[in-house]
Motif scaffolding. Structure first.
Motif, PDB file in Angstrom:
ATOM      1  N   GLY A 227       0.679  -1.344  -0.026  1.00 23.35           N
ATOM      2  CA  GLY A 227       0.117   0.001   0.046  1.00 23.35           C
ATOM      3  C   GLY A 227       0.936   1.277  -0.037  1.00 23.35           C
ATOM      4  O   GLY A 227       0.228   2.372   0.073  1.00 23.35           O
ATOM      5  N   GLN A 228       2.270   1.176  -0.165  1.00 20.43           N
ATOM      6  CA  GLN A 228       3.011   2.356  -0.051  1.00 20.43           C
ATOM      7  C   GLN A 228       3.758   2.216  -1.345  1.00 20.43           C
ATOM      8  O   GLN A 228       4.344   1.241  -1.814  1.00 20.43           O
ATOM      9  CB  GLN A 228       4.054   2.317   1.315  1.00 20.43           C
ATOM     10  N   PRO A 229       4.307   3.530  -1.606  1.00 20.75           N
ATOM     11  CA  PRO A 229       5.182   3.576  -2.831  1.00 20.75           C
ATOM     12  C   PRO A 229       6.384   2.661  -2.302  1.00 20.75           C
ATOM     13  O   PRO A 229       6.921   2.781  -1.391  1.00 20.75           O
ATOM     14  CB  PRO A 229       5.558   4.953  -3.064  1.00 20.75           C
ATOM     15  N   ALA A 230       6.837   1.839  -3.251  1.00 22.77           N
ATOM     16  CA  ALA A 230       7.861   0.939  -3.268  1.00 22.77           C
ATOM     17  C   ALA A 230       9.298   1.666  -3.179  1.00 22.77           C
ATOM     18  O   ALA A 230       9.077   2.841  -3.759  1.00 22.77           O
ATOM     19  CB  ALA A 230       8.113  -0.256  -4.344  1.00 22.77           C
ATOM     20  N   SER A 231      10.272   1.145  -2.648  1.00 17.69           N
ATOM     21  CA  SER A 231      11.644   1.917  -2.392  1.00 17.69           C
ATOM     22  C   SER A 231      12.329   1.302  -3.715  1.00 17.69           C
ATOM     23  O   SER A 231      12.586   0.110  -3.862  1.00 17.69           O
ATOM     24  CB  SER A 231      12.079   1.615  -1.122  1.00 17.69           C
ATOM     25  N   THR A 232      12.677   2.259  -4.579  1.00 15.07           N
ATOM     26  CA  THR A 232      13.505   1.846  -5.795  1.00 15.07           C
ATOM     27  C   THR A 232      14.672   2.575  -5.863  1.00 15.07           C
ATOM     28  O   THR A 232      14.602   3.690  -6.727  1.00 15.07           O
ATOM     29  CB  THR A 232      12.566   1.991  -7.101  1.00 15.07           C
ATOM     30  N   PRO A 233      15.864   2.171  -5.105  1.00 11.67           N
ATOM     31  CA  PRO A 233      17.142   3.247  -4.994  1.00 11.67           C
ATOM     32  C   PRO A 233      17.700   3.166  -6.452  1.00 11.67           C
ATOM     33  O   PRO A 233      18.332   4.245  -6.826  1.00 11.67           O
ATOM     34  CB  PRO A 233      17.796   2.737  -3.881  1.00 11.67           C
ATOM     35  N   ASN A 234      17.538   2.185  -7.291  1.00 10.96           N
ATOM     36  CA  ASN A 234      18.156   1.988  -8.556  1.00 10.96           C
ATOM     37  C   ASN A 234      17.178   2.843  -9.681  1.00 10.96           C
ATOM     38  O   ASN A 234      16.524   2.084 -10.187  1.00 10.96           O
ATOM     39  CB  ASN A 234      18.635   0.678  -8.938  1.00 10.96           C
ATOM     40  N   TYR A 235      17.353   4.125  -9.607  1.00  8.98           N
ATOM     41  CA  TYR A 235      16.703   4.568 -10.619  1.00  8.98           C
ATOM     42  C   TYR A 235      17.589   5.541 -11.612  1.00  8.98           C
ATOM     43  O   TYR A 235      18.821   5.665 -11.493  1.00  8.98           O
ATOM     44  CB  TYR A 235      15.564   5.655 -10.101  1.00  8.98           C
ATOM     45  N   LEU A 236      16.893   6.089 -12.715  1.00  8.80           N
ATOM     46  CA  LEU A 236      17.871   6.953 -13.801  1.00  8.80           C
ATOM     47  C   LEU A 236      17.719   8.190 -13.486  1.00  8.80           C
ATOM     48  O   LEU A 236      16.650   8.676 -13.294  1.00  8.80           O
ATOM     49  CB  LEU A 236      17.389   6.497 -15.130  1.00  8.80           C
ATOM     50  N   LYS A 237      18.987   8.936 -13.615  1.00 10.99           N
ATOM     51  CA  LYS A 237      18.783  10.555 -13.787  1.00 10.99           C
ATOM     52  C   LYS A 237      18.612  10.654 -15.048  1.00 10.99           C
ATOM     53  O   LYS A 237      18.685  10.090 -16.089  1.00 10.99           O
ATOM     54  CB  LYS A 237      20.351  11.033 -13.309  1.00 10.99           C
ATOM     55  N   TRP A 238      17.825  11.988 -15.179  1.00 10.36           N
ATOM     56  CA  TRP A 238      17.298  12.510 -16.567  1.00 10.36           C
ATOM     57  C   TRP A 238      18.331  13.560 -17.062  1.00 10.36           C
ATOM     58  O   TRP A 238      18.471  14.488 -16.308  1.00 10.36           O
ATOM     59  CB  TRP A 238      16.109  12.941 -16.575  1.00 10.36           C
ATOM     60  N   ARG A 239      18.713  13.564 -18.345  1.00 15.22           N
ATOM     61  CA  ARG A 239      19.509  14.454 -18.759  1.00 15.22           C
ATOM     62  C   ARG A 239      18.766  15.640 -19.604  1.00 15.22           C
ATOM     63  O   ARG A 239      17.894  15.268 -20.139  1.00 15.22           O
ATOM     64  CB  ARG A 239      20.655  13.933 -19.906  1.00 15.22           C
ATOM     65  N   ARG A 240      18.735  16.845 -19.049  1.00 17.77           N
ATOM     66  CA  ARG A 240      17.724  17.924 -19.521  1.00 17.77           C
ATOM     67  C   ARG A 240      17.776  17.897 -21.073  1.00 17.77           C
ATOM     68  O   ARG A 240      16.630  18.078 -21.661  1.00 17.77           O
ATOM     69  CB  ARG A 240      17.850  19.248 -18.785  1.00 17.77           C
ATOM     70  N   SER A 241      18.878  18.075 -21.546  1.00 20.69           N
ATOM     71  CA  SER A 241      18.998  18.479 -23.036  1.00 20.69           C
ATOM     72  C   SER A 241      18.536  17.318 -23.902  1.00 20.69           C
ATOM     73  O   SER A 241      18.531  17.553 -25.154  1.00 20.69           O
ATOM     74  CB  SER A 241      20.192  19.041 -23.262  1.00 20.69           C
ATOM     75  N   GLY A 242      18.336  15.934 -23.493  1.00 23.81           N
ATOM     76  CA  GLY A 242      18.650  14.962 -24.304  1.00 23.81           C
ATOM     77  C   GLY A 242      19.739  14.834 -25.195  1.00 23.81           C
ATOM     78  O   GLY A 242      21.012  15.436 -24.592  1.00 23.81           O
ATOM     79  N   PRO A 243      20.004  13.776 -25.988  1.00 28.72           N
ATOM     80  CA  PRO A 243      21.407  13.623 -26.701  1.00 28.72           C
ATOM     81  C   PRO A 243      21.544  14.508 -28.029  1.00 28.72           C
ATOM     82  O   PRO A 243      20.614  15.165 -28.457  1.00 28.72           O
ATOM     83  CB  PRO A 243      21.061  12.220 -27.263  1.00 28.72           C
ATOM     84  N   MET A 244      22.958  14.586 -28.272  1.00 33.57           N
ATOM     85  CA  MET A 244      23.225  15.595 -29.462  1.00 33.57           C
ATOM     86  C   MET A 244      23.549  14.547 -30.667  1.00 33.57           C
ATOM     87  O   MET A 244      23.519  13.203 -30.383  1.00 33.57           O
ATOM     88  CB  MET A 244      24.610  16.012 -29.196  1.00 33.57           C
ATOM     89  N   PRO A 245      23.322  14.866 -31.772  1.00 35.82           N
ATOM     90  CA  PRO A 245      23.610  13.898 -33.111  1.00 35.82           C
ATOM     91  C   PRO A 245      24.833  13.448 -32.847  1.00 35.82           C
ATOM     92  O   PRO A 245      25.968  13.974 -32.686  1.00 35.82           O
ATOM     93  CB  PRO A 245      23.488  15.145 -34.247  1.00 35.82           C
ATOM     94  N   GLY A 246      24.917  12.213 -33.428  1.00 32.52           N
ATOM     95  CA  GLY A 246      26.219  11.377 -33.010  1.00 32.52           C
ATOM     96  C   GLY A 246      26.330  10.783 -31.884  1.00 32.52           C
ATOM     97  O   GLY A 246      27.209   9.969 -31.825  1.00 32.52           O
ATOM     98  N   ASP A 247      25.840  11.144 -30.900  1.00 33.67           N
ATOM     99  CA  ASP A 247      26.107  10.635 -29.575  1.00 33.67           C
ATOM    100  C   ASP A 247      25.859   9.035 -29.399  1.00 33.67           C
ATOM    101  O   ASP A 247      24.809   8.678 -29.882  1.00 33.67           O
ATOM    102  CB  ASP A 247      25.100  11.214 -28.579  1.00 33.67           C
ATOM    103  N   PRO A 248      26.796   8.477 -28.924  1.00 35.28           N
ATOM    104  CA  PRO A 248      26.493   7.144 -28.739  1.00 35.28           C
ATOM    105  C   PRO A 248      25.180   6.850 -27.640  1.00 35.28           C
ATOM    106  O   PRO A 248      25.263   7.703 -26.618  1.00 35.28           O
ATOM    107  CB  PRO A 248      27.633   6.387 -27.993  1.00 35.28           C
ATOM    108  N   VAL A 249      24.220   5.912 -27.921  1.00 35.76           N
ATOM    109  CA  VAL A 249      23.442   5.739 -26.804  1.00 35.76           C
ATOM    110  C   VAL A 249      23.156   4.346 -26.774  1.00 35.76           C
ATOM    111  O   VAL A 249      23.392   3.455 -27.635  1.00 35.76           O
ATOM    112  CB  VAL A 249      21.909   6.249 -27.215  1.00 35.76           C
ATOM    113  N   PHE A 250      22.555   3.857 -25.563  1.00 35.67           N
ATOM    114  CA  PHE A 250      22.383   2.512 -25.342  1.00 35.67           C
ATOM    115  C   PHE A 250      20.909   2.343 -24.819  1.00 35.67           C
ATOM    116  O   PHE A 250      20.258   3.232 -24.088  1.00 35.67           O
ATOM    117  CB  PHE A 250      23.282   2.294 -23.949  1.00 35.67           C
ATOM    118  N   ILE A 251      20.277   1.244 -25.058  1.00 33.62           N
ATOM    119  CA  ILE A 251      19.215   0.697 -24.621  1.00 33.62           C
ATOM    120  C   ILE A 251      18.789  -0.371 -24.048  1.00 33.62           C
ATOM    121  O   ILE A 251      19.421  -1.473 -24.493  1.00 33.62           O
ATOM    122  CB  ILE A 251      18.073   0.892 -25.950  1.00 33.62           C
TER     123      ILE A 251
END
Lengths: 690, 690
Positions: A227-251
């Motif tokens: 009944g309570q929000p779960a504790s999830t310490p492993n979360y992602l930080k968000w980068r405000r600007s998103g990626p730039m052209p040519g940036d390597p990205v991973f999914i």
């Protein structure tokens, strides 16, 4: 050097040659080609990076992916991954799909009736156990023994965890490896924020699988425990600007299935039989729903997202078929197959171990063609559409299976699987009887059409009824829309089921022996030899290539890599980014190019240059929907929601020159939350880096 | 010895070898293989027999065949060939499809609004004229010159006949021969007798293309001249008992089209592009109509037969695609093509004359693939469904074309073609606006789906509208449902059209330049080279085989022969006859297996052993519907209405072991007329022999 499954170009090419590496592969977390990535992109992906990504990535049990966005259980996923939840939570007075939804405090978050979210926490290689259990057995017995052993291993794993984890058997490399994956599973999943469908799926079916694109295909969910929000310490930080052209990205995510290592006879089975039949059926069903939705507002609400889902499935199959009808591609598959086969046949030991693999699979495919329609309609569900029959069948099968020892049950009803069955069965969901009737009528008509009016199965189901009259009677008289009725039958077991006069239960009972007989035949004549053949081919590939190859997708955790990049289309370059300005230029007053009021009202406040959607060379497929797109520093830069049209052929091979992931930029998500939706409380919950 | 197009089995087989002759071929009346028939069946078909059969056989201009059944213009055809007429004559109070129809005297016979019936009276070979007109011209100019010459020849023929005959250009052997066919045409065609749809199409779509079968798929029409029944002295006598097993039978009629002499690249164009797209579209449209028909009785009446027609088209294409996906069959086609090609290339003269034929066609097919969707939707009609747009387009195109010299017009609007255009345009037909809106919405949506929302054509048509809103507006505002409005615009010519504010006319005007440009491109890049290539291949075949081959079907008169015979299906023999008893056993209370009341009431009076439907080895295809099946003495023994499922592959090749015609036995027709319908006046009009 990493080598993907498909690079055996011909028998003339030296197998050990170094070849230029494409951004190909849905890699398991324990076999990620970090060296190749370092060579190509100059970034080093280490074990800690991979482990963090694994724990921040969630699986949505309805076939999607998500990522933790805060330490309090907030999950980012695609809007289209939550359509079932949104539909179930909508009412005649409140269409959450049209209006969108935002809880302004946690007490307003709405529980999705049947959404489940999982996180992979551990993996055990059990390939040796399976090999031991099936050693020297004939195909059909080996098939039974394999399933029993996997069931046993799952249960042992769950017991060992004291109920903390769900354990699932996983087959990799088409039988080359077997694993038990341990998941932390969340059953209490609540809707936190969803934009209006008109912006989430802007462009609708016409734009689906297309790029340039302007979709805010996002939803926030939250997982709860006790009944309570779960504790999830492993979360992602968000980068405000998103990626730039040519940036390597991973999914990271859970690609559902690919067919890159299938044999030619398996591909032809898809090309000639299963995909066309799917398309014939689903195009017609699409038409029925499109016409029916005009009959009432409730009908429209019931099916608007279903239609989009069906249209998505149609577009996928249509382009898969187009890929398979490419004669050059099929010829290449034959060359590749022949090359491996010749290597095997040229070595005494390999010939003895794997030589018959292709013949075994060819025979299995011939058997499959002979029974495909019967199996699909009677056992495969295509003959009995709608939720009410699905409930009836779960009750009939499940109560009967529960009487058996765990290892002898159908795999859908093992101890490890039952909790999910029960959650879905007991969940209170609105049932639209008109839709149920339409869906059941359609599927019964298709069964009669494809099996023929003189089929024994059709006779047993229809008797002297027409599909329409039978469906009308069953749907109007069945009480299975009531969760309490379902629960009582389920808990009452076989006796209660046999005593039930519910007509849907009676139908499910009547057809069950036939359906089970077809399943037995399928398992013996198709599945067992196919698996044996595939295991042999997988082992042959390991023998030739080592483990520098990746397995076909299986809705299990994978990592893929690439770069933000456009592609060349009919001689012109497609830019990898779209901007907000063009969204407004492209808008018409009509769906699916109509903007919701909230966006129309915010036009002046929004930065026209914000990057909206983008494309990348990452190798993903269905099931990756909702996947985080992360930078080399592990921060979130985008949200995968689609591929371009060329990505569909990726089911069979990867072409880096055209195959693209399509994602939502974090920049537009953050700007929309702030400017369009005033979601300051959500922005505060995120950890945003510049 | 006769040899059909497909018997070049491989380059190794001597071309002049005598091979066993299958019952293959849709032979022209002037090239019937009488010797082969005499050899195989011991009956001699003479010129008089053929001439009598020709004059007793009618063409229905909506794509069917019929035969004269009395000297007073009575025509026997299939019920399904008259569905349009029956629908047009039905009203809210009187559903002739459900109820059937019988005029008890001639004054009650109802005129079909747009049915036309023709009889072939003469044929002129003009191959030499066309060769002269096109000699030494480049492809595109030759294409224009060919059309102009055919138009000129048609007009000259009509003038010469003093208006008595309609003259039509006919292409045989894919350009190997050109003819002018002269027809006696009847524009006043009336409905005399039609049974209820439930017995005419018993089994509906599930049984369509299947056998055993029980359909009374018959209608009597009558042709009138000057308001009186026409005098038709060349009619068929009916044999009361129908045929016996093994009897040789002959079918005259107008097979619509076959594709047996197409090149491999043409077949692949169908397999990969045109057939799949048809199936995607039509399966969805079928679904829309099936759902829409439930919204009202009027909707059901509007579309019940349309649905059956669409389902028929779907079944045909589906099985064509299945045939084309047969890898062995495609390999055989390649072998055949290669064999002819090698013969051509091995002879200096032939190489010079025909050597480039296949490359030319391959290039044309590549061009076609590149423009197929644009052409299909914008010019080919798939983007603009419903009658109102069709009217608008005929008016816009026709008035513009009429301004040009006859030879420069599009072939649809030549002086020879205009009377038929006008009859269809001016005929008073009920227009269901809901259906029009549904149909136009569907086609506009498909256009947007396939051309994409950013297509220039889609932009021009839709602007900022959605398909649904545009269709709703056009259909509600257009006045083209009124024949007088259409007539005024047609007669008013270009000026009236340009001044019209009818929105459907405006749309047709707006898109016409684009549509014409696509047609030009199609004719230049696809049609012209294709025809040149096909003419070369046809000439090469003549050079190799002489004229002992038959041309692909072209909706022109053909004769085919065979015997009453079953076939082997999955190891069991299918008997060639069905009997009345099993019809009643097979009946359920529900459509499409429900009998009309008239039949249920007559059960005891009907002989259970009467032969109902039967199968024969005759080689027919769509367009042969309604064809007389005649004995060697020229008497009618049956009425062709279908083929078995294997007959659909007959589009590409003929397999005598499985390909079967399905016909109605005269025995059941006569018994039904007497016992079920009490149609003594019709029985009296027939000439029945025992």
């Amino acid at each position: 050097m990493k080598k993907a499954i498909l690079v055996i170009l011909s028998a003339c090419l030296p197998i050990a040659a170094t070849v230029a590496l494409a951004d190909e592969g849905m890699w398991t977390i324990d076999n990620f080609p970090a060296d190749a990535v370092a060579d190509k992109y100059g970034v080093r992906i280490g074990d800690q990076w991979l482990s963090d990504a694994q724990l921040a990535t969630t699986r949505l049990e309805n076939g999607c992916t998500g990522s933790f966005a805060s330490a309090d259980g907030l999950v980012l996923t695609n809007n289209h991954c939550t359509w079932g939840c949104i539909r179930n939570l909508s009412t005649a007075d409140r269409n959450l799909s049209d209006e969108g939804f935002m809880a302004t405090e946690r007490g307003e978050e709405l529980r999705c009736p049947s959404q489940q979210v999982s996180v992979l926490v551990d993996m055990d290689d059990v390939t040796g156990d399976i090999a031991d259990a099936t050693a020297d057995l004939p195909d059909a017995e080996a098939n039974d023994a394999r399933k029993a052993e996997l069931t046993r291993l799952e249960s042992a794993c769950e017991e060992e965890s004291g109920g903390e984890f769900r354990c699932e058997a996983v087959t990799l490399y088409n039988g080359g490896q077997y694993f038990i994956y341990k998941y932390k599973r969340y059953d209490d999943v609540r809707l936190v924020f969803a934009p209006e469908l008109d912006i989430a799926a802007f462009g609708g079916d016409p734009d689906n699988f297309n790029f340039p694109r302007w979709c805010l295909d996002m939803t926030f969910l939250r997982v709860y425990e006790d009944g309570q929000p779960a504790s999830t310490p492993n979360y992602l930080k968000w980068r405000r600007s998103g990626p730039m052209p040519g940036d390597p990205v991973f999914i990271t995510g859970h690609p559902g299935s690919t067919n890159r290592s299938l044999t030619v006879s398996q591909l032809k089975m898809q090309r000639d039989v299963s995909i066309p039949l799917y398309l014939y059926r689903m195009n017609e069903f699409r038409g029925r729903l499109l016409a029916w939705q005009n009959t009432s507002d409730e009908a429209a609400r019931e099916v608007q997202q279903r239609i989009l889902s069906i249209e998505n499935g149609i577009k996928v199959r249509r382009n898969q078929l187009k890929a398979l009808q490419n004669d050059e591609m099929m010829a290449q598959k034959m060359v590749d197959e022949q090359a491996l086969r010749e290597l095997v046949m040229g070595d005494d030991e390999m010939r003895a171990a794997y030589g018959e693999a292709w013949d075994v699979i060819d025979e299995a495919m011939r058997n499959y063609r002979n029974m495909y329609e019967d199996y699909l309609f009677v056992e495969g569900g295509a003959g009995f559409g709608g939720s009410l029959f699905t409930y009836a069948r779960t009750i009939v099968r499940g109560t009967a299976e529960r009487e058996k020892p765990n290892e002898e049950r159908l795999r859908l009803y093992t101890d490890a699987a039952l909790p999910q069955r029960e959650q879905r069965l007991f969940a209170a969901r609105p049932i639209n009887r008109e839709y149920e009737e339409l869906s059941l009528t359609f599927s019964l008509e298709k069964m009669r059409e494809w099996l023929g009016p003189d089929s024994q199965y059709v006779h047993k189901v229809l008797g002297n009824d027409s599909p329409a009259s039978l469906a009308a009677r069953l749907v109007s008289e069945s009480k299975l829309d009531d969760p309490e009725v379902r629960k009582a039958l389920w808990n009452g077991g076989v006796d209660a089921v046999n005593a039930s006069e519910d007509p849907m239960i009676r139908l499910a009972l009547a057809i069950d022996p036939d359906a089970r007989a077809l399943r037995d035949r399928y398992e013996t004549e198709v599945e067992a030899p196919r698996i044996r053949g595939e295991e042999m081919i997988a082992d042959a590939r390991f023998a030739v290539h080592g483990t520098d190859i990746y397995p076909d997708a299986t809705f299990t955790l994978r990592v893929t890599y690439g770069a933000v990049k456009g592609w060349e289309e009919k001689g012109a370059m497609v830019e990898p980014f779209t901007k907000t300005s063009r969204l407004f230029e492209r808008t018409t007053g009509e769906r699916p190019f109509k903007l919701p009021d909230s966006w129309a009202a915010s036009r002046e406040q929004l930065d026209p240059d914000t990057r909206f959607n983008f494309s990348a060379t990452t190798d993903i497929t269905g099931g990756n929907s909702g996947s985080p797109i992360v930078a080399d520093d592990g921060s979130l830069v985008g949200l995968a929601f689609d591929g371009n049209i060329h990505s569909i052929a990726g089911d069979y091979w990867f072409d880096e020159s055209t195959n693209r992931t399509v994602g939502v930029n974090t920049a537009i998500i953050l700007e929309a939350l702030e400017t369009v939706y005033g979601a300051d409380h959500l922005l505060d919950e995120l950890t945003i880096i510049d």
